[in-house]
Design an enzyme around this catalytic site. Structure first.
Site, PDB file in Angstrom:
ATOM      1  CB  CYS A 179      -0.969  -0.016   1.175  1.00  0.00           C
ATOM      2  SG  CYS A 179      -0.230   0.139   2.828  1.00  0.00           S
TER       3      CYS A 179
ATOM      4  CG  HIS B 127      -4.540   0.097   3.636  1.00  0.00           C
ATOM      5  ND1 HIS B 127      -3.813  -0.846   2.953  1.00  0.00           N
ATOM      6  CD2 HIS B 127      -5.425   0.602   2.729  1.00  0.00           C
ATOM      7  CE1 HIS B 127      -4.244  -0.935   1.699  1.00  0.00           C
ATOM      8  NE2 HIS B 127      -5.217  -0.051   1.538  1.00  0.00           N
TER       9      HIS B 127
ATOM     10  CG  HIS C  75      -6.485   0.222  -2.035  1.00  0.00           C
ATOM     11  ND1 HIS C  75      -6.807  -0.325  -0.815  1.00  0.00           N
ATOM     12  CD2 HIS C  75      -7.416  -0.281  -2.898  1.00  0.00           C
ATOM     13  CE1 HIS C  75      -7.868  -1.102  -0.919  1.00  0.00           C
ATOM     14  NE2 HIS C  75      -8.259  -1.097  -2.167  1.00  0.00           N
TER      15      HIS C  75
END
Length: 307
Positions: free
Chosen positions: A222, A270, A282
């Protein structure tokens, strides 16, 4: 030192009643926490190596200065010997290895020295101390770097073991990593600028595989994806979600624009890039490729804008 999250529970320790898909999602989220901790430690190691390189340059400069001062002191010793005999010469020789703390007492033995001669000796003593301090700092940094490298190796082994476990869970659930889309969605026309470049880059990565610790070009995690996207826009970001959060400008939900970063979960493990129309791009987790998804797919922590 970096605090590490507990390792994901083994499959057999999952709470009763969970489906395989739920177990897989929970284990993957726990693994992402560990991966982001790995990324954080890796960034820390990068910082250590930068400081070590700077210190190496300082050491080289100090050593060169020390050589100059020693040569000046040697010439001074010869002058003192010719003018005053052996006793002051012994004192000057002792000062070749003197510390700043010893300097005052030693100079009392040299009351016949001129101001310039005392300056030479003082410079030598100060440089000697600076060099000693720098060498001690270099040794400490070397030990820190070795400890960080050992931690990274341990984390890497753990992550690879967990990825293998997740693969077995996916096989048991019949889950397969989706194939890249045949026709990738077109990025919005955002004109020029760093944010526009970051969004275009993110769109170009759609369908690429999740790769833990990856920052391209073949795979990403990420924070590796968001760092690579903004690097395309000329902005450097660390490869870790929490570190990115610390360096971006805070913005509100109402202020968000394409290119802004969206941070998820209370502990910020994240991060995604906002691309407009309520969507993000993402790298979700192991087994899931880079994808376009609704911004509210998980609890949002905050919003940030790289500058």
């Amino acid at each position: 030192m970096l605090a590490l999250a507990p390792a994901p529970r083994p499959a057999g320790a999952e709470p009763p009643g969970k489906t395989t898909e739920q177990q897989l999602a929970a284990a993957a989220e726990q693994l992402e926490i560990v991966i982001e901790q790995y990324n954080d430690l890796h960034e820390e190691l990068r910082g250590t190596r930068v400081r070590a390189a700077e210190l190496d340059r300082d050491l080289a400069a100090l050593a060169e200065t020390m050589t100059v001062h020693r040569e000046e002191a040697a010439r001074l010793a010869a002058q003192v010997y010719r003018g005053h005999g052996a006793q002051p010469l012994a004192a000057v020789s002792a000062l070749l290895t003197a510390t700043t703390g010893d300097l005052l007492g030693s100079l009392l033995m040299l009351n016949r020295l001129s101001r310039d001669q005392r300056r030479v000796i003082s410079q030598l003593a100060v440089t000697h101390d600076q060099l000693s301090v720098a060498r001690a700092a270099a040794r400490a940094l070397d030990e820190q770097q070795r400890a960080q490298e050992r931690q990274l190796a341990t984390r890497k082994q753990h992550i690879e073991g967990e990825i293998s476990r997740l693969s077995r869970l996916r096989d048991a659930a019949g889950e397969r990593e989706p194939a890249p889309p045949r026709t990738a969605p077109r990025p919005p026309d955002l004109g020029s600028g760093a944010a526009a470049a970051a969004v275009r880059f993110a769109y170009a990565q759609l369908g690429k595989r999740y790769q833990w610790g990856g920052e391209g070009p073949d795979g990403y995690d990420c924070s590796g994806l968001t760092a690579a996207a903004w690097r395309a826009g000329g902005v450097q970001l660390p490869h870790n979600a929490a570190r990115q959060w610390r360096v971006v400008k805070r913005i509100s939900r109402a202020e968000r624009q394409p290119g802004d970063l969206i941070f998820y979960y209370a502990d910020i493990h994240h991060v995604a890039i906002y691309v407009g129309n309520g969507n993000i791009i993402h790298a979700p987790r192991s087994g899931k490729p880079v994808q376009l998804e609704d911004v509210n797919y998980q609890p949002i922590h905050s919003y940030g804008r790289p500058t």
